[in-house]
Write a protein that holds these residues in place. Structure first.
Motif, PDB file in Angstrom:
ATOM      1  N   PRO A  44       0.844  -1.201   0.000  1.00  0.00           N
ATOM      2  CA  PRO A  44       0.000   0.000   0.000  1.00  0.00           C
ATOM      3  C   PRO A  44       0.883   1.258   0.000  1.00  0.00           C
ATOM      4  O   PRO A  44       1.892   1.314   0.695  1.00  0.00           O
ATOM      5  CB  PRO A  44      -0.795  -0.113   1.298  1.00  0.00           C
ATOM      6  CG  PRO A  44      -0.856  -1.586   1.552  1.00  0.00           C
ATOM      7  CD  PRO A  44       0.487  -2.109   1.086  1.00  0.00           C
ATOM      8  N   GLY A  45       0.520   2.221  -0.821  1.00  0.00           N
ATOM      9  CA  GLY A  45       1.301   3.439  -0.966  1.00  0.00           C
ATOM     10  C   GLY A  45       2.290   3.380  -2.114  1.00  0.00           C
ATOM     11  O   GLY A  45       2.854   4.394  -2.507  1.00  0.00           O
ATOM     12  N   GLU A  46       2.507   2.208  -2.684  1.00  0.00           N
ATOM     13  CA  GLU A  46       3.469   2.046  -3.774  1.00  0.00           C
ATOM     14  C   GLU A  46       2.962   2.646  -5.088  1.00  0.00           C
ATOM     15  O   GLU A  46       3.736   3.149  -5.881  1.00  0.00           O
ATOM     16  CB  GLU A  46       3.765   0.552  -3.945  1.00  0.00           C
ATOM     17  CG  GLU A  46       4.926   0.230  -4.832  1.00  0.00           C
ATOM     18  CD  GLU A  46       5.258  -1.252  -4.831  1.00  0.00           C
ATOM     19  OE1 GLU A  46       5.719  -1.728  -5.875  1.00  0.00           O
ATOM     20  OE2 GLU A  46       5.038  -1.927  -3.810  1.00  0.00           O
ATOM     21  N   ARG A  47       1.660   2.588  -5.302  1.00  0.00           N
ATOM     22  CA  ARG A  47       1.067   3.149  -6.517  1.00  0.00           C
ATOM     23  C   ARG A  47       0.529   4.535  -6.216  1.00  0.00           C
ATOM     24  O   ARG A  47      -0.318   4.710  -5.344  1.00  0.00           O
ATOM     25  CB  ARG A  47      -0.054   2.249  -7.033  1.00  0.00           C
ATOM     26  CG  ARG A  47       0.482   0.942  -7.530  1.00  0.00           C
ATOM     27  CD  ARG A  47      -0.522   0.251  -8.367  1.00  0.00           C
ATOM     28  NE  ARG A  47       0.064  -0.959  -8.937  1.00  0.00           N
ATOM     29  CZ  ARG A  47      -0.582  -1.767  -9.726  1.00  0.00           C
ATOM     30  NH1 ARG A  47      -1.832  -1.509 -10.046  1.00  0.00           N
ATOM     31  NH2 ARG A  47      -0.014  -2.837 -10.204  1.00  0.00           N
ATOM     32  N   PRO A  51      -3.214   4.646  -3.805  1.00  0.00           N
ATOM     33  CA  PRO A  51      -2.362   4.412  -2.641  1.00  0.00           C
ATOM     34  C   PRO A  51      -2.852   3.311  -1.713  1.00  0.00           C
ATOM     35  O   PRO A  51      -2.060   2.774  -0.937  1.00  0.00           O
ATOM     36  CB  PRO A  51      -2.359   5.763  -1.928  1.00  0.00           C
ATOM     37  CG  PRO A  51      -3.565   6.468  -2.420  1.00  0.00           C
ATOM     38  CD  PRO A  51      -3.810   5.971  -3.819  1.00  0.00           C
ATOM     39  N   ASP A  52      -4.110   2.915  -1.791  1.00  0.00           N
ATOM     40  CA  ASP A  52      -4.608   1.849  -0.926  1.00  0.00           C
ATOM     41  C   ASP A  52      -4.609   0.486  -1.611  1.00  0.00           C
ATOM     42  O   ASP A  52      -5.046  -0.506  -1.033  1.00  0.00           O
ATOM     43  CB  ASP A  52      -5.996   2.183  -0.391  1.00  0.00           C
ATOM     44  CG  ASP A  52      -6.986   2.548  -1.477  1.00  0.00           C
ATOM     45  OD1 ASP A  52      -6.563   2.856  -2.605  1.00  0.00           O
ATOM     46  OD2 ASP A  52      -8.194   2.530  -1.192  1.00  0.00           O
ATOM     47  N   PHE A  53      -4.071   0.407  -2.835  1.00  0.00           N
ATOM     48  CA  PHE A  53      -3.983  -0.854  -3.570  1.00  0.00           C
ATOM     49  C   PHE A  53      -2.843  -1.698  -3.016  1.00  0.00           C
ATOM     50  O   PHE A  53      -1.758  -1.200  -2.752  1.00  0.00           O
ATOM     51  CB  PHE A  53      -3.741  -0.585  -5.061  1.00  0.00           C
ATOM     52  CG  PHE A  53      -3.615  -1.833  -5.894  1.00  0.00           C
ATOM     53  CD1 PHE A  53      -4.743  -2.456  -6.391  1.00  0.00           C
ATOM     54  CD2 PHE A  53      -2.377  -2.369  -6.175  1.00  0.00           C
ATOM     55  CE1 PHE A  53      -4.638  -3.604  -7.165  1.00  0.00           C
ATOM     56  CE2 PHE A  53      -2.261  -3.514  -6.947  1.00  0.00           C
ATOM     57  CZ  PHE A  53      -3.391  -4.129  -7.440  1.00  0.00           C
ATOM     58  N   GLY A  54      -3.084  -2.980  -2.834  1.00  0.00           N
ATOM     59  CA  GLY A  54      -2.028  -3.905  -2.442  1.00  0.00           C
ATOM     60  C   GLY A  54      -2.253  -4.531  -1.089  1.00  0.00           C
ATOM     61  O   GLY A  54      -3.153  -4.151  -0.335  1.00  0.00           O
ATOM     62  N   CYS A  55      -1.419  -5.529  -0.794  1.00  0.00           N
ATOM     63  CA  CYS A  55      -1.494  -6.249   0.480  1.00  0.00           C
ATOM     64  C   CYS A  55      -0.279  -5.996   1.358  1.00  0.00           C
ATOM     65  O   CYS A  55      -0.361  -6.146   2.565  1.00  0.00           O
ATOM     66  CB  CYS A  55      -1.589  -7.751   0.233  1.00  0.00           C
ATOM     67  SG  CYS A  55      -3.146  -8.279  -0.449  1.00  0.00           S
ATOM     68  N   GLY A  56       0.850  -5.688   0.763  1.00  0.00           N
ATOM     69  CA  GLY A  56       2.052  -5.460   1.547  1.00  0.00           C
ATOM     70  C   GLY A  56       2.623  -6.716   2.175  1.00  0.00           C
ATOM     71  O   GLY A  56       3.245  -6.660   3.230  1.00  0.00           O
ATOM     72  N   LEU A  57       2.446  -7.851   1.535  1.00  0.00           N
ATOM     73  CA  LEU A  57       2.931  -9.103   2.104  1.00  0.00           C
ATOM     74  C   LEU A  57       4.439  -9.136   2.287  1.00  0.00           C
ATOM     75  O   LEU A  57       4.929  -9.722   3.251  1.00  0.00           O
ATOM     76  CB  LEU A  57       2.508 -10.287   1.231  1.00  0.00           C
ATOM     77  CG  LEU A  57       1.044 -10.655   1.283  1.00  0.00           C
ATOM     78  CD1 LEU A  57       0.782 -11.842   0.377  1.00  0.00           C
ATOM     79  CD2 LEU A  57       0.617 -10.975   2.690  1.00  0.00           C
TER      80      LEU A  57
END
Length: 131
Positions: A44-47, A51-57
């Protein structure tokens, strides 16, 4: 050739060109697999525009393992999959395991549409944290 005979393809991930110098394409089932992989291993925050896209695994690769952390991660992964890809897949099961710098996600899902629509998939996604 009628439109029924054509197989749906989507842009391949990662983006690349094919042997003709054109944008490479992937079959629909492979495209769905690529979308899941992007979601799982984007923090999250990478795009910038999402900014709320992703899981951050991959941020959890070096976190201490515990049953509570595993349950929390599995719930957040399932929630992200339902939020971002819920129109493409039905998630049946998620298992997350972390070993040293590697995170493995075993995912059982059904593709809703496309050539493989209705087919159950049981796949393992693997990501490594940057050292």
């Amino acid at each position: 050739m009628s439109t029924r005979d054509r197989r749906r393809t989507d842009i391949a991930f990662p983006f690349r060109t094919d042997s003709r110098g054109r944008t490479a394409h992937a079959p629909y089932d492979e495209h769905v697999h690529d979308l899941i992989e992007q979601l799982l291993f984007t923090s999250p925050g990478e795009r910038v525009m999402r900014p709320d896209f992703g899981c951050g695994l991959l941020d959890l690769a070096f976190a201490p393992n515990s049953p509570e952390l595993a349950a929390t991660v599995e719930m957040s992964v399932q929630g992200a999959l339902q939020r971002w890809l819920g129109d493409l897949i039905d998630v049946e099961g998620v298992d997350v395991a972390s070993e040293e710098e590697t995170v493995r996600v075993r995912l059982r899902y059904v593709v809703r549409h496309g050539a493989g629509g209705g087919a159950r998939r049981d796949e393992t996604f693997e990501g490594r944290a940057a050292a």
